[in-house]
Design a protein around this motif. Structure first.
Motif, PDB file in Angstrom:
ATOM      1  N   MET A   1       6.845  -5.080   9.095  1.00 42.86           N
ATOM      2  CA  MET A   1       5.668  -5.054   9.952  1.00 42.86           C
ATOM      3  C   MET A   1       5.063  -3.658  10.022  1.00 42.86           C
ATOM      4  O   MET A   1       3.869  -3.512  10.139  1.00 42.86           O
ATOM      5  N   LYS A   2       5.926  -2.623   9.966  1.00 39.98           N
ATOM      6  CA  LYS A   2       5.424  -1.259  10.007  1.00 39.98           C
ATOM      7  C   LYS A   2       4.497  -0.985   8.827  1.00 39.98           C
ATOM      8  O   LYS A   2       3.461  -0.357   8.978  1.00 39.98           O
ATOM      9  N   ASN A   3       4.881  -1.475   7.649  1.00 33.36           N
ATOM     10  CA  ASN A   3       4.043  -1.251   6.478  1.00 33.36           C
ATOM     11  C   ASN A   3       2.677  -1.903   6.627  1.00 33.36           C
ATOM     12  O   ASN A   3       1.677  -1.357   6.180  1.00 33.36           O
ATOM     13  N   LYS A   4       2.643  -3.091   7.239  1.00 40.68           N
ATOM     14  CA  LYS A   4       1.372  -3.784   7.429  1.00 40.68           C
ATOM     15  C   LYS A   4       0.438  -2.979   8.321  1.00 40.68           C
ATOM     16  O   LYS A   4      -0.738  -2.811   7.999  1.00 40.68           O
ATOM     17  N   THR A   5       0.933  -2.457   9.429  1.00 39.48           N
ATOM     18  CA  THR A   5       0.076  -1.671  10.321  1.00 39.48           C
ATOM     19  C   THR A   5      -0.353  -0.365   9.662  1.00 39.48           C
ATOM     20  O   THR A   5      -1.483   0.080   9.846  1.00 39.48           O
ATOM     21  N   LEU A   6       0.542   0.217   8.879  1.00 36.15           N
ATOM     22  CA  LEU A   6       0.195   1.453   8.173  1.00 36.15           C
ATOM     23  C   LEU A   6      -0.881   1.193   7.122  1.00 36.15           C
ATOM     24  O   LEU A   6      -1.822   1.986   6.979  1.00 36.15           O
ATOM     25  N   ILE A   7      -0.774   0.106   6.398  1.00 35.77           N
ATOM     26  CA  ILE A   7      -1.770  -0.239   5.376  1.00 35.77           C
ATOM     27  C   ILE A   7      -3.128  -0.509   6.033  1.00 35.77           C
ATOM     28  O   ILE A   7      -4.160  -0.007   5.576  1.00 35.77           O
ATOM     29  N   ILE A   8      -3.125  -1.280   7.103  1.00 37.76           N
ATOM     30  CA  ILE A   8      -4.387  -1.557   7.809  1.00 37.76           C
ATOM     31  C   ILE A   8      -4.992  -0.248   8.306  1.00 37.76           C
ATOM     32  O   ILE A   8      -6.190   0.004   8.143  1.00 37.76           O
ATOM     33  N   TYR A   9      -4.163   0.606   8.913  1.00 42.84           N
ATOM     34  CA  TYR A   9      -4.648   1.904   9.401  1.00 42.84           C
ATOM     35  C   TYR A   9      -5.301   2.706   8.279  1.00 42.84           C
ATOM     36  O   TYR A   9      -6.412   3.201   8.426  1.00 42.84           O
ATOM     37  N   ARG A  10      -4.620   2.811   7.169  1.00 45.57           N
ATOM     38  CA  ARG A  10      -5.136   3.642   6.075  1.00 45.57           C
ATOM     39  C   ARG A  10      -6.410   3.073   5.464  1.00 45.57           C
ATOM     40  O   ARG A  10      -7.356   3.814   5.189  1.00 45.57           O
ATOM     41  N   VAL A  11      -6.463   1.765   5.250  1.00 44.45           N
ATOM     42  CA  VAL A  11      -7.655   1.149   4.653  1.00 44.45           C
ATOM     43  C   VAL A  11      -8.863   1.328   5.575  1.00 44.45           C
ATOM     44  O   VAL A  11      -9.939   1.757   5.148  1.00 44.45           O
ATOM     45  N   VAL A  12      -8.685   1.006   6.843  1.00 46.21           N
ATOM     46  CA  VAL A  12      -9.797   1.103   7.794  1.00 46.21           C
ATOM     47  C   VAL A  12     -10.203   2.561   7.984  1.00 46.21           C
ATOM     48  O   VAL A  12     -11.398   2.880   8.047  1.00 46.21           O
TER      49      VAL A  12
END
Length: 121
Positions: free
Chosen positions: A1-12
């Motif tokens: 789940m941490k990777n998902k939030t990190l990916i969303i953060y970086r893309v946005v």
């Protein structure tokens, strides 16, 4: 789940950063056109260079990993800047408010996911 939030953060955050970076660069590259827009909005043209430097500095503050306080201040500054941009464009009905609204939404999502990632550390 941490990777998902990190990916969303970086893309946005990349999308938000590109919008801000392109806008600040336009202030410098297409200065005469921007002067006209600032005057139409009722802002003094001598703010243009200051705003460009502030936007570049804010982006650096968001992407740096040393000071969470500096990051928080950058998000606050962008919030104020984008809200003022929205209201200024709506006030003169030039049809350019949607760009500022999109940037504000991207910034808000970036901030939410920044905080989520901070909480997981």
């Amino acid at each position: 789940m941490k990777n998902k939030t990190l990916i969303i953060y970086r893309v946005v955050t990349v999308l938000f950063s590109l919008m801000i970076f392109m806008g600040a660069t336009m202030y410098l590259v297409d200065h005469e056109n921007v002067v006209g827009k600032f005057e139409t909005l009722g802002f003094p043209p001598n703010l243009i260079y200051f705003m460009a430097v502030a936007k570049y500095s804010g982006l650096v503050a968001i992407w740096q990993r040393k000071s969470s306080t500096l990051t928080e201040w950058a998000y606050a500054g962008f919030t104020i800047n984008l809200l003022l941009a929205i209201f200024a464009h709506v006030n003169i009905s030039d049809g350019e408010a949607p760009g500022a609204i999109v940037a504000l939404v991207l910034m808000a999502v970036s901030y939410v996911f920044y905080k989520k990632n901070q909480a997981k550390k």
